[in-house]
Enzyme design. Structure first.
Site, PDB file in Angstrom:
ATOM      1  N   HIS A 574       0.819  -1.218   0.000  1.00 32.97           N
ATOM      2  CA  HIS A 574       0.000   0.000   0.000  1.00 32.97           C
ATOM      3  C   HIS A 574       0.851   1.267   0.000  1.00 32.97           C
ATOM      4  CE1 HIS A 574      -3.107  -2.656   2.334  1.00 32.97           C
ATOM      5  NE2 HIS A 574      -3.087  -2.934   1.046  1.00 32.97           N
ATOM      6  N   HIS A 617      -7.019  -0.675   2.626  1.00 29.90           N
ATOM      7  CA  HIS A 617      -6.376  -1.055   1.384  1.00 29.90           C
ATOM      8  C   HIS A 617      -6.700   0.043   0.380  1.00 29.90           C
ATOM      9  CE1 HIS A 617      -5.632  -5.390   2.600  1.00 29.90           C
ATOM     10  NE2 HIS A 617      -6.325  -4.871   3.604  1.00 29.90           N
TER      11      HIS A 617
END
Length: 695
Positions: A574, A617
């Protein structure tokens, strides 16, 4: 026992899924054998020499923006994607579970980035996979579709002078616009008992968001276990309060149990558009500027090449260049175009067009690690390996979805939270002087602003510091079934950078996230892993746990944990913030309209512009950002786009209007054989199935 109708449906799904992904890469066939030309993807390399908008990158954000901008028939749009179409990997991409067993990392469809050696993480280089194909990382990620919290997004807005263009209401509307939510099937709902609030979800967006068609009883025990471990259960994780335990949605199209991603959602369903072209195998080497006005350059063309050895070609730009190449690619393109820190550019042999010190700075990533437990039940990995289910499309839709976003009070305890917060506050001055990988005062000021927002707005407000994930897709050794409970740091105080070292755009940049450079990061992650261990020993989930196999009983003290983390922690995939949306005096790269400082007609629109790391996410917020970016751009040129066309209103976590069943965590079936859901809509006729697959 499965009914005959379900077995027939399973066979039907398998047949159509195969037809969808096979055949010649340039055409596919409908049920009557007719050739249907593929969308707006250019396979012969022939494109016009001039476009209104040139989008650099055909990934998660780039394809979404291209689709939206080309809705205006008076606008021409070209997407230049460095990677291939992905047609050759269609089976891998479309089958959800392949993300865990036979994914794209390490293939030709992976940029295969890696960090420089990390001194505080065992002096290791950490692999950073990144999608290099149409759809970008949305074609290869783990398919979690989760949203950040309102407090985080409003903190982002406050860092950009309180702009309403990037507060929670704006991003919430964009995320709704991007998705079509489908509730779980009745079989899956009976096993897991998902809780959801339909009013927080999108109803007619390009990306399908739902749940797998196959589930396990231990997943149904997740929220009850977390509640017993002291973690609240959230009734609406998608309306602005994402902290707590829940079963997340996934980017799955339940009509055919395939991955829903940027290409399949935003490009493939489109009719041919004369004003849209998507060109794969086209690496952008630089942006060309008219530099007659040194204070505000104008991009006039984009240079690209099909390979390092191929001739450079140019596309002229009438209106704007939009860079959507991701947290690694976007700063790379800017720097090779002469936009970035002058010392970096000069050292790499690139002429400086705009000295913009923040390009590549403020890099943030979620660092994570996990515990493995031997289990006495079947797992997704064990059933997949044994082919016990026949590995039908419904079973192959299974991906992980049990999550919890846990705040600092739960992770650290009230006293521990207060102590660590004071230590972080006391370390501000030394952190600015020693941890910022830039000598520029504006970049240091930006780090301080992000640091204070993270500490004072996010750390003690209930926003998650740790993500906990429950995974059934890990394979054990010696035939042992294992499950994993993973902990991921969400708001690192360690920031890094991305920078080029060569004028050759085909030479990879250097990536240095400076993992664990700030002492708070390892302290928070350590306590998150201790929480993961406690969860493994908490009922009802504990009934399925035999013993901990990683790291095992030998890791007990804080020193033990720290040593283990330094050797085992890795990326959660990420990365963000390398072209941060901040005022220029804070080392920002883009303003609230996503325009690059010092350039009149270049924007950056992807996860690189997030000024702070968010507890989510990045897929869902990046789609939301792309939707909002398209609105801003369309409003500029055509008077459409703003305000949001979404009819949804911002939710603050209320469960009113819920279209869901509920799960109080009381489902305690761990000691039984695997509880599986075979689901599908029997009302779908064959023609309807094919139409759904082609979309």
């Amino acid at each position: 026992m499965r009914s005959l109708s379900l077995l027939l449906l399973t066979a039907s799904l398998s047949e159509y899924a195969s037809a969808f992904t096979g055949g010649h890469p340039d055409v596919y066939h409908d049920s009557y054998g007719q050739d249907l030309h593929r969308r707006n993807i250019v396979y012969n390399g022939q494109v016009s020499d001039t476009y209104d908008f040139v989008i650099v990158g055909g990934g998660t954000a780039g394809l979404a923006i291209a689709s939206r901008l080309s809705e205006d028939s008076n606008t021409t749009v070209l997407v230049l994607e460095a990677g291939d179409t992905g047609d050759g990997a269609a089976d891998t991409v479309n089958t959800p579970v392949n993300a865990y067993y036979h994914g794209l990392p390490g293939s030709q469809y992976d940029w295969a980035y890696a960090t420089v050696n990390q001194p505080n993480a065992g002096n290791r280089s950490v692999s950073w996979p990144c999608g290099k194909l149409l759809g970008g990382s949305s074609a290869m990620n783990g398919m979690y579709h989760v949203r950040p919290s309102k407090l985080e997004i409003d903190a982002w807005s406050s860092l950009v002078n309180g702009t309403s263009k990037w507060n929670w209401d704006a991003l919430f509307a964009g995320m709704q616009d991007s998705e079509t939510f489908t509730p779980p099937t009745s079989d899956v709902q009976a096993i897991v008992g998902m809780v959801y609030t339909a009013s927080s979800r999108g109803t007619d967006g390009p990306i399908h968001v739902s749940y797998p068609g196959f589930e396990f009883a231990t997943v149904g025990n997740w929220t009850g276990t977390l509640a017993n471990a002291g973690v609240e259960v959230t009734p609406d994780a998608y309306g602005g309060e994402n902290y707590g335990a829940y079963i997340a949605t996934n980017s799955i199209n339940p009509a055919n149990w395939t991955r829903s991603y940027a290409r399949s959602g935003y490009i493939d369903p489109l009719p041919p558009r004369d004003n849209l072209a998507v060109l794969p195998n086209a690496t952008v080497t630089r942006i060309i500027f008219d530099s007659s006005n040194k204070d505000n350059l104008t991009a006039t063309a984009v240079e690209w090449a099909s390979s390092a050895d191929a001739a450079r070609e140019t596309i002229k730009v009438r209106k704007e260049v939009i860079i959507s190449s991701g947290a690694m690619g976007s700063p790379r393109v800017l720097m090779h175009s002469g936009v970035g820190p002058s010392d970096v550019l000069q050292a790499a042999g690139v002429d400086v067009q705009v000295n913009l010190p923040g390009v590549g700075q403020h890099l943030q990533d979620h660092l994570s690690s996990g515990l493995l437990f031997q289990t006495n039940t079947d797992t997704a990995a064990s059933l997949y390996a044994s082919n016990a289910t026949g590995n039908t499309p419904i079973f192959l839709s299974y991906v992980n979805s049990a999550v919890a976003y846990v705040n600092s009070t739960v992770v650290l305890g009230a006293d521990g939270e207060a102590t660590l917060k004071q230590q972080i506050a006391d370390a501000l001055s030394s952190s600015v002087s020693t941890l910022v990988p830039s000598s520029d005062d504006t970049v240091k000021a930006g780090y301080q602003a992000i640091y204070n927002a993270t500490l004072n707005t996010i750390f003690s407000s209930g926003v998650a510091q740790i993500e906990i994930l429950y995974q059934l897709t890990d394979s054990g050794s010696n035939g042992t079934n294992v499950v994993a409970i993973q902990a991921g740091l969400q708001h690192p105080f360690s920031h890094g950078r991305i920078y080029i070292t060569s004028s050759d755009p085909f030479v990879a940049p250097l990536i240095d996230p400076q993992y664990l450079a700030h002492a708070a990061d390892i302290a928070i992650l350590r306590e998150g892993l201790k929480l993961a261990r406690r969860i493994g020993g908490t009922a009802p989930l504990s009934a399925a746990i035999v013993t901990e196999v990683q790291p095992g009983a030998g890791v007990q003290s804080d020193d033990d944990w720290d040593a283990w983390i330094q050797q085992h922690a890795s990326t959660e995939f990420h990365p963000s913030s390398s072209c941060a949306m901040l005022p220029r005096e804070l080392g920002g790269v883009v303003d609230e309209d996503l325009k690059v400082y010092g350039i009149g007609n270049v924007r950056v629109a992807d996860a690189s512009v997030f000024p702070i790391s968010v507890s989510a996410h990045l897929q869902a917020p990046t789609y939301g950002l792309a939707e909002q970016a398209a609105k801003i751009i369309r409003a500029t040129y055509n008077g459409v786009g703003l305000p949001s066309s979404s009819s949804g209103n911002s939710s603050s976590g209320s469960n009113s209007g819920s279209g869901s069943g509920s799960n109080n965590g009381s489902n305690d079936n761990n000691n039984s054989a695997s509880h599986l859901a075979w689901s599908g809509s029997l009302a779908l006729a064959a023609g309807g199935l094919l139409a759904a697959l082609l979309l």
